[in-house]
Design a protein around this motif. Sequence first.
Motif, PDB file in Angstrom:
ATOM      1  N   LYS A 188       2.963   0.097   0.738  1.00  0.00           N
ATOM      2  CA  LYS A 188       3.628  -0.700  -0.199  1.00  0.00           C
ATOM      3  C   LYS A 188       2.615  -1.965  -0.674  1.00  0.00           C
ATOM      4  N   ALA A 189       1.835  -2.623   0.186  1.00  0.00           N
ATOM      5  CA  ALA A 189       0.861  -3.504   0.143  1.00  0.00           C
ATOM      6  C   ALA A 189      -0.175  -2.932  -0.936  1.00  0.00           C
ATOM      7  N   ILE A 190      -0.660  -1.653  -0.451  1.00  0.00           N
ATOM      8  CA  ILE A 190      -1.564  -1.103  -1.584  1.00  0.00           C
ATOM      9  C   ILE A 190      -1.105  -0.811  -3.033  1.00  0.00           C
ATOM     10  N   ALA A 191       0.110  -0.556  -3.131  1.00  0.00           N
ATOM     11  CA  ALA A 191       0.771  -0.315  -4.291  1.00  0.00           C
ATOM     12  C   ALA A 191       0.757  -1.703  -5.054  1.00  0.00           C
ATOM     13  N   ASP A 218      -6.081   7.379   1.562  1.00  0.00           N
ATOM     14  CA  ASP A 218      -6.210   7.795   0.242  1.00  0.00           C
ATOM     15  C   ASP A 218      -5.589   7.066  -1.049  1.00  0.00           C
ATOM     16  N   ALA A 219      -4.366   6.416  -0.584  1.00  0.00           N
ATOM     17  CA  ALA A 219      -3.953   5.563  -1.516  1.00  0.00           C
ATOM     18  C   ALA A 219      -4.734   4.321  -1.759  1.00  0.00           C
ATOM     19  N   ALA A 220      -5.512   3.654  -0.586  1.00  0.00           N
ATOM     20  CA  ALA A 220      -6.383   2.547  -0.708  1.00  0.00           C
ATOM     21  C   ALA A 220      -7.408   2.860  -1.647  1.00  0.00           C
ATOM     22  N   LYS A 221      -8.078   4.085  -1.556  1.00  0.00           N
ATOM     23  CA  LYS A 221      -9.143   4.652  -2.322  1.00  0.00           C
ATOM     24  C   LYS A 221      -8.753   4.752  -3.723  1.00  0.00           C
ATOM     25  N   SER A 222      -7.793   5.149  -4.135  1.00  0.00           N
ATOM     26  CA  SER A 222      -7.244   5.237  -5.595  1.00  0.00           C
ATOM     27  C   SER A 222      -7.114   4.066  -6.254  1.00  0.00           C
ATOM     28  N   VAL A 258      -9.121  -1.188   3.501  1.00  0.00           N
ATOM     29  CA  VAL A 258      -8.345  -0.998   4.597  1.00  0.00           C
ATOM     30  C   VAL A 258      -9.107  -1.195   5.823  1.00  0.00           C
ATOM     31  N   GLY A 259      -8.609  -2.277   6.481  1.00  0.00           N
ATOM     32  CA  GLY A 259      -9.078  -2.601   8.035  1.00  0.00           C
ATOM     33  C   GLY A 259      -8.260  -2.492   8.934  1.00  0.00           C
TER      34      GLY A 259
END
Length: 367
Positions: free
Chosen positions: A84-87, A110-114, A119-120
């Motif tokens: 949700k945060a990444i979105a 994968d979501a973070a890369k897109s 991401v840590g």
Amino acid sequence: MGKPLNVGIVGCGKIVEQYLTNFRRLDSIDLVAVADLDPARAQAVADSYEGVRALTVDGLLEANDVDLVLNLTIPAAHADIALKAIAAGKSVYGEKPLAATTEEARQVLDAAKSAGVVVGCAPDTVLGTGIQTARKAIDDDLIGAPISATATMATPGHERWHPNPDFYYQPGGGPLLDMGPYYVSALVTLLGPVVSVVGAASHTRNERTIGSGPREGQKVPVEIDSHVTGVLVHASGALSTLFMSFDAVKTKSSNIEIHGEKGSLAVPDPNHFNGDVQLFALGAEDWETIPASAGYVDSGRGFGIADLAATPAGEEPRAGGELAFHALEVMESVLESARTGQAVSIKSTARRPSAVPLTELATTVRA
């Protein structure tokens, strides 16, 4: 460009106090908002920290002034909050593990890369002077080529002190998934990535008795193996042996020992940021304490976020998603091997994170 990183925290449970203590010291981090499913807990944190406002979880994820979400929820919720945060276009730093399963963790990465966000993940204990001084000793060839390592964690169970220990004994819990991230992340930092594992596990009791708090005396069912051992084969050829137990009473072993052809290292507790590193060189008569020579000085939980903030764009943070995913797959595979009796190959890899020079971060004590 030198601007502090604005952080919002989701989850205001027991661990949050350690982050708050260090955020007050770190010039590179500004805590701006907190949220919790229990609004009173979030408000209590906001009241204790100047300039912080309490929000709903959705409100924090939508806040324009939050650059990074620190995810301190329970492991089962790690992936949901991270996604949700990444979105919402925000970077994420989570407590360990990265997610409850590698399948969920892969979705997060994968979501973070897109989305082009970072991401840590904890543990950032590997960035302290304890693990980093040991790593420098290896890099400086003080023990020669590493041959093997042991990693030992023995406790009779967290129910003796934790008022709500239920999740430690449910699927996703257990000694390996709870404490293993500290040890496996340290072993990868010291010796490099793992290519295969063999595991075995046992289950000694069907229930545990809570030893403190308002539920003292209540029984907790045990649904997982409470003692896990494993052998990790590193790409370098070194072999690491894991001993993770909620059944054993105590141990006199060093938390981690690294053995090479020219010497052995006793490495401090990877759940802590500092501690003495000791060397027994070939031909020596006793252990020698190595002065702290690498790592963040006087560090604590949250320094991994400061390190992430200082990481050049496009580079993987030292306490990053790649290392956290690899550690999770290693642990998941040890448990799979314990179930099947077969060795398991590790599909992922993680570059050995770059060393941390002996560093004192800029700090200012704030209200």
